[in-house]
Design an enzyme around this catalytic site. Structure first.
Site, PDB file in Angstrom:
ATOM      1  N   HIS A 250       0.650  -1.251  -0.202  1.00 45.70           N
ATOM      2  CA  HIS A 250       0.609  -0.185  -0.054  1.00 45.70           C
ATOM      3  C   HIS A 250       0.894   1.091  -0.250  1.00 45.70           C
ATOM      4  CE1 HIS A 250      -2.744  -2.831   1.534  1.00 45.70           C
ATOM      5  NE2 HIS A 250      -3.270  -2.209   0.897  1.00 45.70           N
TER       6      HIS A 250
ATOM      7  N   LYS B  31      -1.242  -0.722  -9.140  1.00 44.80           N
ATOM      8  CA  LYS B  31      -2.166  -1.767  -8.644  1.00 44.80           C
ATOM      9  C   LYS B  31      -3.487  -0.437  -8.306  1.00 44.80           C
ATOM     10  CE  LYS B  31      -4.205  -4.717  -5.455  1.00 44.80           C
ATOM     11  NZ  LYS B  31      -4.658  -5.096  -4.001  1.00 44.80           N
TER      12      LYS B  31
HETATM   13  N1  MSP Z   1      -9.786 -10.313   2.193  1.00 39.61           N
HETATM   14  C1  MSP Z   1      -9.169 -10.841   1.470  1.00 39.61           C
HETATM   15  C2  MSP Z   1      -8.295 -12.132   1.228  1.00 39.61           C
HETATM   16  C3  MSP Z   1      -8.816 -13.119   2.182  1.00 39.61           C
HETATM   17  S1  MSP Z   1      -9.503 -14.710   1.187  1.00 39.61           S
HETATM   18  C4  MSP Z   1      -9.516 -16.094   2.161  1.00 39.61           C
HETATM   19  C5  MSP Z   1      -8.284 -10.030   0.714  1.00 39.61           C
HETATM   20  N2  MSP Z   1      -9.925  -9.308   0.097  1.00 39.61           N
HETATM   21  S2  MSP Z   1      -9.838  -8.000  -1.423  1.00 39.61           S
HETATM   22  O1  MSP Z   1     -10.657  -7.376  -1.201  1.00 39.61           O
HETATM   23  O2  MSP Z   1      -8.116  -7.310  -0.261  1.00 39.61           O
HETATM   24  O3  MSP Z   1      -8.967  -8.465  -2.087  1.00 39.61           O
HETATM   25  C6  MSP Z   1      -9.349  -9.954  -2.723  1.00 39.61           C
HETATM   26  C7  MSP Z   1      -8.730 -10.269  -3.819  1.00 39.61           C
HETATM   27  O4  MSP Z   1      -9.311  -9.111  -4.862  1.00 39.61           O
HETATM   28  C8  MSP Z   1      -7.215  -9.798  -4.546  1.00 39.61           C
HETATM   29  O5  MSP Z   1      -6.585 -11.330  -4.064  1.00 39.61           O
HETATM   30  C9  MSP Z   1      -6.870 -10.406  -5.707  1.00 39.61           C
HETATM   31  O6  MSP Z   1      -7.512 -11.541  -6.504  1.00 39.61           O
HETATM   32  C10 MSP Z   1      -8.563  -9.542  -6.460  1.00 39.61           C
HETATM   33  N3  MSP Z   1      -8.295  -8.063  -6.474  1.00 39.61           N
HETATM   34  C11 MSP Z   1      -8.399  -7.056  -5.286  1.00 39.61           C
HETATM   35  N4  MSP Z   1      -7.602  -6.192  -6.623  1.00 39.61           N
HETATM   36  C12 MSP Z   1      -7.041  -6.132  -8.388  1.00 39.61           C
HETATM   37  C13 MSP Z   1      -6.768  -5.794  -8.678  1.00 39.61           C
HETATM   38  N5  MSP Z   1      -6.306  -4.994  -9.033  1.00 39.61           N
HETATM   39  N6  MSP Z   1      -6.383  -6.494  -9.932  1.00 39.61           N
HETATM   40  C14 MSP Z   1      -6.805  -7.554  -9.964  1.00 39.61           C
HETATM   41  N7  MSP Z   1      -7.336  -8.481  -8.873  1.00 39.61           N
HETATM   42  C15 MSP Z   1      -7.049  -7.689  -7.680  1.00 39.61           C
HETATM   43  O7  MSP Z   1      -7.382  -9.599   0.102  1.00 39.61           O
END
Ligand code: MSP
Length: 501
Positions: A146, A294
């Site tokens: 972040h 990202k």
């Molecule tokens: N809550 C945790 C996951 C727990 S699983 C037991 C988490 N959540 S999250 O909302 O931050 O993001 C989950 C997922 O969203 C990421 O692992 C990814 O698969 C997807 N993505 C979030 N931003 C993304 C991009 N910019 N690009 C591709 N995938 C993205 O982490």
């Protein structure tokens, strides 16, 4: 019957979904739909991750209680998945009772097996990641993901003895080449294991918003160790052992590379600690980037899926996102690229093929579809397209699979352009050409349906096919020669109207 249990990560409810989340869910959805076509027994899970400091704080900022914050945002994920035609069988929320039961059961097993013990923890913590970082993982003192300041935390914690599993994890990954795909991510996980694994803190006393540690009140499990267990909860862990044993051996987790360490190192170790095998398989993708960064909830570059659906339609958005951003590497997201994909592959190819075939059959064949020729030049093209499409879905490569399917579309359009049936007089020659084109289109509708389910259903009906396109069974349904002939063909509006820049 072959079986597949597919999961997405469960998304944090501190903010609403963006296109990055949609990318993960869509890839999993398309694979789930492909497996249903194969006749596999599919269970497809998504959901929301609702505990932890991140949620507690965003609730405070919004003047809500944590559960109010979770209720409001969880529903936004549900609505987005409905909008995008996501075919999940279940939607789990970590605040549900069934999940609390499973978390306490799984971690109690690990505790009873001697893999969880109490100690003091001190370190740098990123609230956005809900994770501790060691000093050398920080970038200029900030969180490496972040790029924001971390907080120093110190507390009495339960620790999971991750270090006890290094050898077993390494053996699992070296012995199972397809444990993590694409292969680069397996190497990344192996690298993390070989660097050495420290024990990890899995409980907090500083927050109350979580699942209580059953053997020590006052502690709650740290959000990741609660969240990962959702995958076990949803198939009956702790409640229905028979159901769990049915689905667990078929588990495939889809995730972004940001959470590889938790999924591909910590989670398998937790499962082993609780005596659960076999270990799942993992499919890891890169980031959708905007201007090299990202796309994230905390960034200004987030885009809501609904904005793109407004322009491209549901199927247009689904297809363009899947086709234009290969599963695995990072991928630059751009509106222009989606628009280009939409116009070239959907408006000019798939949509145009449906339109042309139906119009010519209405005009030159009296509106009744002729049967295909067994020895059509398109038969070999269709056979090769099916083989390559199936192979790519099997390797979890939707973009490659769609490219193979679209080759059949392009070749069918070229076949028509070469033969120019619209210039011919009605008769056997035009019937033969159109029968072949209809048969190719029948196969295309099936193969394209995991990405563009609604348009494929419409095209299926227009060419006079009975039943639902999603209920066809592969590989038999892809064999050449099944277009029945004699069906009434309907013309209609373009499936994918061309869009202006
Ligand atoms: N809550 C945790 C996951 C727990 S699983 C037991 C988490 N959540 S999250 O909302 O931050 O993001 C989950 C997922 O969203 C990421 O692992 C990814 O698969 C997807 N993505 C979030 N931003 C993304 C991009 N910019 N690009 C591709 N995938 C993205 O982490």
């Amino acid at each position: 019957m072959p079986r597949i249990y597919l999961t997405t990560p469960i998304y944090y409810v501190n903010d609403v979904p963006h296109v990055g989340h949609a990318y993960t869910t869509l890839n999993a959805d398309a694979v789930a739909r492909w497996h249903r076509l194969l006749g596999d027994d599919v269970y497809f899970l998504t959901g929301t991750d609702e505990h932890g400091l991140k949620i507690q704080r965003s609730a405070e900022e919004n003047g809500l209680s944590p559960i109010e914050q979770a209720d409001r945002t969880s529903v936004r994920f549900r609505e987005t998945w409905e909008l995008l035609d996501i075919s999940n069988d279940d939607f789990i929320r970590t605040t549900e009772h069934r999940h609390h039961v499973a978390v306490q059961e799984l971690l109690t097993r690990a505790y009873d097996n001697g893999y969880i013990e109490k100690n003091v923890y001190e370190g740098a913590y990123c609230v956005s990641c809900e994770a501790y970082y060691t000093d050398d993982e920080l970038v200029e003192g900030n969180c490496p993901i972040h790029k924001r300041p971390v907080e120093q935390m110190s507390e009495d914690n339960y620790f999971f003895r991750l270090s006890a599993f290094a050898d077993r994890l390494e053996a699992w990954l070296t012995d199972t080449p397809d444990a993590i795909t694409p292969d680069g991510y397996r190497n990344e996980a192996l690298g993390l294991i070989r660097q050495g694994l420290d024990d990890v803190s899995i409980s907090r006393t500083s927050i109350t918003w979580g699942v209580p540690v059953p053997w020590d009140e006052g502690h709650v499990f740290y959000v990741w160790y609660d969240a990962l267990i959702n995958y076990a909860t949803a198939v009956g862990f702790g409640a229905d052992p028979e159901r769990f044993e049915t689905w667990w051996p078929a588990t495939h987790h889809v995730l972004g590379k940001d959470i590889l360490r938790f999924h591909c190192v910590y989670w398998p170790a937790m499962l082993l600690a609780a005596g659960i095998e076999p270990l799942p398989r993992f499919h890891v993708h890169g980031f959708l980037l905007v201007g090299g960064e990202k796309m994230s909830k905390t960034g200004i570059n987030k885009i809501a899926p609904a904005e793109l659906v407004a322009d491209f339609g549901v199927d247009g958005f689904r297809y363009a996102l899947l086709r234009d951003n290969s599963f695995g590497p990072d991928s630059e997201f751009s509106y222009e690229a989606l628009l280009g994909r939409y116009n070239s592959d959907l408006a000019n190819n798939y949509g145009n093929l449906v339109q042309r075939v139906c119009t010519v059959v209405v005009k030159q064949c009296g509106g009744v579809g002729p049967p295909p020729r067994p020895d059509s030049p398109l038969a070999v093209v269709a056979t090769a397209a099916y083989r390559e499409t199936a192979e790519a879905w099997d390797r979890f490569q939707p973009a490659v699979a769609l490219d193979a399917t679209w080759r059949l579309i392009r070749e069918t359009n070229e076949f028509l352009a070469r033969n120019e049936p619209w210039k011919m007089e009605p008769g056997p020659e035009v019937d033969a050409i159109m029968g072949d084109a209809l048969e190719a289109l029948r196969i295309v509708c099936i193969l394209a349906s995991p990405a563009v389910p609604t348009a494929s259903a419409t095209a299926w009906a227009r060419i006079g096919m009975d039943g639902a396109v999603g209920e066809q069974r592969l590989p038999e349904a892809a064999e050449w020669g099944q277009y029945p002939g004699g069906s009434a063909i309907g013309a209609g509006d373009p499936l994918f109207p061309r869009l202006k820049a």
